[in-house]
Design an enzyme around this catalytic site. Structure first.
Site, mmCIF file in Angstrom:
data_model
loop_
_atom_site.group_PDB
_atom_site.id
_atom_site.type_symbol
_atom_site.label_atom_id
_atom_site.label_comp_id
_atom_site.label_asym_id
_atom_site.label_seq_id
_atom_site.Cartn_x
_atom_site.Cartn_y
_atom_site.Cartn_z
ATOM 1 N N CYS A 516 0.827 -1.207 0.000
ATOM 2 C CA CYS A 516 0.000 0.000 0.000
ATOM 3 C C CYS A 516 0.864 1.261 0.000
ATOM 4 C CB CYS A 516 -0.954 -0.002 1.183
ATOM 5 S SG CYS A 516 -0.150 -0.193 2.778
ATOM 6 N N HIS A 811 -1.142 1.397 7.531
ATOM 7 C CA HIS A 811 -1.686 1.332 6.178
ATOM 8 C C HIS A 811 -1.586 2.699 5.508
ATOM 9 C CE1 HIS A 811 -4.042 -0.114 2.855
ATOM 10 N NE2 HIS A 811 -5.037 0.726 3.081
#
Length: 889
Positions: A516, A811
């Site tokens: 990510c 994330h």
């Protein structure tokens, strides 16, 4: 009381075969073959016979209605007597046909095949209901025309509708008749995973849907285009019934079959890999294959198709050969009218990567109108030879008919502001203001039918969008496995998924295993318009430096260019950037794993790697860093930049690199050092929020950056006077800023643990930084000259965001302004949704990407400084350099 009207039911009537010349054997055969819903009658060709047949149909309809009413009355259904309404096709479909018997034609004349092919042995007419199955009608017509021969000896041709006056023909050879494909008269349902039903021997598959005569001929569309009501006008179809003596004999019209007469430049209908039919032009012809170019699509989608059905191997086995023009596609150009919605290419889009906008038709020109000058249109591929050795854009059927369209999204591309009150011409039309309102050629590749490239449904909520996609034909389903060891994305077989993205250049990215951080940066870098355009146009190819030891030999830049082409090709809704990730990992082992990484570190590595791959300096000399203490700042800056260019010169230097002035002072002896260093991002410290405030203004962070700091022992500076490393006072000021300005918010801190030696405590600052979206003025922080044509005023276009406790965990997502449509989108790996720029102002904003609003300065303005162009100093005054007068003796 008024009775409820019941929908009209068409009455099936007997089909009649009316012939001008019928032999006695044929007549008797036809009479004997008449059964069920078919009856044959002879006619001498006079109009009286035709009129009598219509009268007979009306008589049958009335008699059928009386019989039905009488039956209902006998059954006691008094309330329903007369309630049923019947209709009859007073004008059924008229099939005017001519029979061509190959054996008779060959024996009567041996001049040439073309004359034989047009010699009619018999002529006649057949009437059929629109509700009859087309396949049954044609098979009965074959049997009636040649009752003594097998079906393998008879086939039927149909005359196409004329392409229109003033246009070229669809194919160079032919007589306007095309062979009817009987298999196309039955449509197979979509394939499912359920067991296949068994088909009856010698018949159609039970699951196939047979087309009616009306569906096959598209009668409703035909009558609508001619503004006629279907019950008031007959539909006439001209047929040729070709007969050969035996199943092994050659067809007399074999040379006129589409597959045998196709040449380069012919127009056809062609099916693509997704089984969609498009208008196409033949580009290459071989004995077994045809290469076609699909109208309205880039030449990269040109495809190789088999020339004949059932005569292909390998990859072409499941592909269909071309079909006659407009036999599979719609004649939408002939039916276009004012108010229709179409798709038009954006005027500024790339030739190979066109962007499409919705447009409304304001006026439809005539075929006979004098061609107007097309101003403000899109650049099109030049694929057709104009006869003078030059290539020009394609025109379907050479037609130059034009339409006036309004493209709302082109409003921003107009060279002058659009007035609030439109100017009108004498005939009541808006004055053309290209490219917002402009004329386009209706038969060019600048315009397409609505919904060809743009999805019909667009999500309007701020929630992440669920991308829709179409799987490639014959592709096996992907097996989805469970995550391994709780690594996000690991263990999944993730492939790029074909489909229309919600906006051009707005594509989701699969997580390939804690990737990510990479996805977040790629989404931001993707919308640096000048650099992305540099790759999409292929300009990078001529600047790849394969011998640079600090680069990858062009592999990273090639992989990045491939990634951008996939993103902007409008062919994928979700991409798996596997090639780029593997290529980066092969040259940087730290990214060659499934661990989480710092997005700022990846951004720096990728930009540096691309820069070295595209470095225009082939042989780097050794250059010492220049000491600027005691020099005039401007001269020192120019000399430092010249030294930088001796080793570094690329598109990334052009747009993303600036220079700052670093001033160090020894706290012990007072020795000073001044140097000018190049930067591609600015790291800003986060100051504590002011009392009573829940956020930190970005200006406070910039002020803290400009205030200077004292270096700690880990970053100590070596003082040549003291002969040791000292914690010097460091003051950094910006000399200039590049077109693309990247601000790094230093959210992650690293401190020594007071209780455990050698242990480092990592902490994340979660405070919200309030940064401007549409206007960031850096003028007060720039020490060097300022160009009034390109001031350091910026707008935000991307934010790399982080949630979690450390840079190597949690994330990453991104919020990005699309460089084409100006809308904001939120990217969470493969999920893409609409949002706003303000939504990015959170405690997770990590990297801020800004672009200069007005003008552009190569090398952050150093190009003008080195060329001697006058610029303004920090106080806004222009420096004047005068000549000293010589002393007179």
């Amino acid at each position: 009381t008024e009775k409820k009207q019941v929908a009209a039911q068409p009455i099936e009537f007997r089909r009649r075969l009316l012939r001008t010349t019928v032999s006695s054997s044929s007549s008797s055969s036809n009479s004997s073959a008449s059964k069920g819903n078919t009856r044959s009658t002879a006619n001498n060709g006079s109009s009286g016979g035709k009129k009598d047949s219509y009268a007979s149909l009306l008589k049958e309809a009335k008699q059928s209605k009386r019989d039905n009413d009488k039956q209902s009355s006998n059954n006691g259904d008094n309330g329903s007597v007369g309630s049923m309404s019947y209709s009859v096709e007073v004008h059924p479909v008229e099939f005017h046909y001519a029979i061509i018997d190959g054996a008779v034609s060959s024996s009567s004349s041996s001049s040439n095949n073309n004359n034989n092919a047009l010699r009619h042995n018999q002529e006649g007419m057949a009437l059929a209901s629109r509700e009859s199955f087309a396949k049954d009608v044609l098979h009965e017509l074959e049997r009636a025309a040649s009752p003594d021969r097998s079906s393998a000896c008879v086939r039927i041709w149909m005359k196409n509708q004329p392409v229109g006056k003033g246009r070229g023909s669809a194919t160079k050879n032919g007589d306007e008749y095309e062979l009817i494909d009987m298999d196309s008269l039955a449509i197979s349902p979509p394939k499912t995973r359920s067991p296949k039903p068994k088909s009856s021997a010698g018949g159609n598959k039970s699951s196939d849907k047979l087309l009616t005569v009306g569906e096959w001929l598209k009668i409703d569309e035909l009558l609508q285009s001619t503004h006629r009501h279907q019950s008031n006008h007959p539909v006439v179809v001209e047929l040729l019934i070709e007969i050969r003596s035996s199943p092994t004999s050659r067809w007399i019209r074999e040379g006129l079959e589409l597959e045998n007469r196709l040449q380069v430049g012919d127009f056809v209908d062609a099916q693509d890999s997704a089984r969609q039919w498009y208008e196409a032009i033949v580009r290459e012809v071989t004995p077994d294959t045809i290469k076609v170019h699909y109208f309205g699509w880039g030449s990269k989608w040109d495809a190789i198709l088999p020339r004949r059905r059932g005569n292909a191997d390998g990859k072409l086995r499941n592909k269909l050969p071309p079909a006659p023009l407009w036999s599979k596609t719609s004649r939408w150009r002939d039916e276009i009218k004012v108010g229709d919605e179409v798709e038009v290419r954006e005027s500024t889009s790339f030739v190979q990567r066109p962007k499409w906008h919705r447009a409304t038709v304001l006026r439809v020109g005539k075929e006979t109108d004098a061609p107007r000058d097309l101003v403000g249109g899109a650049e099109l591929e030049a694929l057709e030879d104009n006869g003078n050795g030059k290539k020009v854009p394609l025109l379907l059927l050479k037609s130059k008919r034009q339409v006036l369209v309004e493209v709302p999204q082109e409003h921003v591309n107009c060279p002058t502001p659009i007035p609030t009150v439109r100017s009108m011409t004498d005939d009541g039309l808006p004055v053309a203001t290209p490219p917002f309102i402009r004329w386009v050629n209706l038969y060019s590749e600048e315009i397409c039918q609505a919904h060809t490239h743009i999805s019909t449904v667009k999500q309007q909520s701020d929630a992440p969008a669920t991308a829709s996609y179409v799987m490639e034909s014959k592709r096996d389903l992907v097996e989805v496995m469970k995550p391994y060891n709780n690594i996000h994305g690991s263990g999944f077989v993730r492939e790029s998924l074909r489909g229309m993205p919600i906006a051009s250049g707005t594509v989701g990215l699969h997580n390939l295993g804690n990737s990510c951080y990479m996805n977040s940066i790629l989404q931001c870098l993707n919308h640096i318009k000048p650099i992305t355009g540099y790759f999409l146009k292929g300009e990078y190819l001529k600047e790849i430096n394969k011998n640079n030891p600090l680069g990858s030999g062009g592999r990273i830049s090639t992989a990045y260019a491939s990634f951008l082409n996939d993103v902007w090709g409008n062919d994928y809704s979700i991409l798996a950037p596997r090639l780029l990730k593997q290529t980066v990992g092969s040259f940087s082992p730290q990214f060659n794993n499934n661990f989480q990484h710092d997005s700022q570190e990846f951004c720096q590595f990728l930009m540096d790697g691309l820069h070295e791959d595209l470095n225009r300096v082939k042989n780097k000399p050794y250059v010492e860093q220049m000491e600027a203490f005691g020099m005039e700042d401007r001269k020192a800056a120019e000399e430092s930049w010249r030294n930088h260019l001796k080793r570094h010169d690329s598109v990334f230097v052009d747009y993303t690199q600036g220079m700052h002035r670093s001033h160090l002072t020894c706290p012990a002896c007072g020795r000073e050092s001044v140097k000018f260093d190049v930067f591609s991002s600015i790291s800003l410290p986060l100051v504590p929020p002011k009392s009573g405030s829940s956020s930190i203004p970005l200006k406070d962070c910039l002020d803290q950056f400009a205030a200077g700091e004292q270096l700690d022992e880990h970053n100590a500076w070596y003082c040549s006077s003291c002969k040791k490393h000292v914690c010097a006072l460091k003051l950094i000021t910006l000399w200039n800023t590049p077109d693309i300005l990247v601000l790094h918010l230093k959210r992650f801190t690293f401190e020594k643990c007071p209780d455990v030696d050698g242990r480092i405590l990592r902490r994340k600052i979660e405070d919200t930084v309030n940064f401007p979206i549409d206007r960031l003025d850096m003028s007060e922080y720039v020490r060097g000259p300022i160009d009034p044509e390109a001031p350091p005023i910026y707008k935000l276009f991307g934010v790399s965001e982080h949630t979690g406790t450390t840079a190597n965990s949690g994330h990453y997502t991104a919020t990005v302004r699309n460089s084409e449509d100006g809308n904001w989108y939120r990217y969470n790996d493969s999920n893409v949704g609409f949002t706003s720029g303000d939504a990015a102002i959170t405690g997770g904003a990590y990297l801020l990407f800004y672009q200069r609003i007005k003008g552009s300065l190569r090398w952050a303005g150093m190009e003008k400084e080195l060329s001697g162009t006058p610029m303004l100093d920090a106080d806004g005054f222009q420096e004047v350099i005068g000549k000293k007068k010589k002393n007179r003796r």
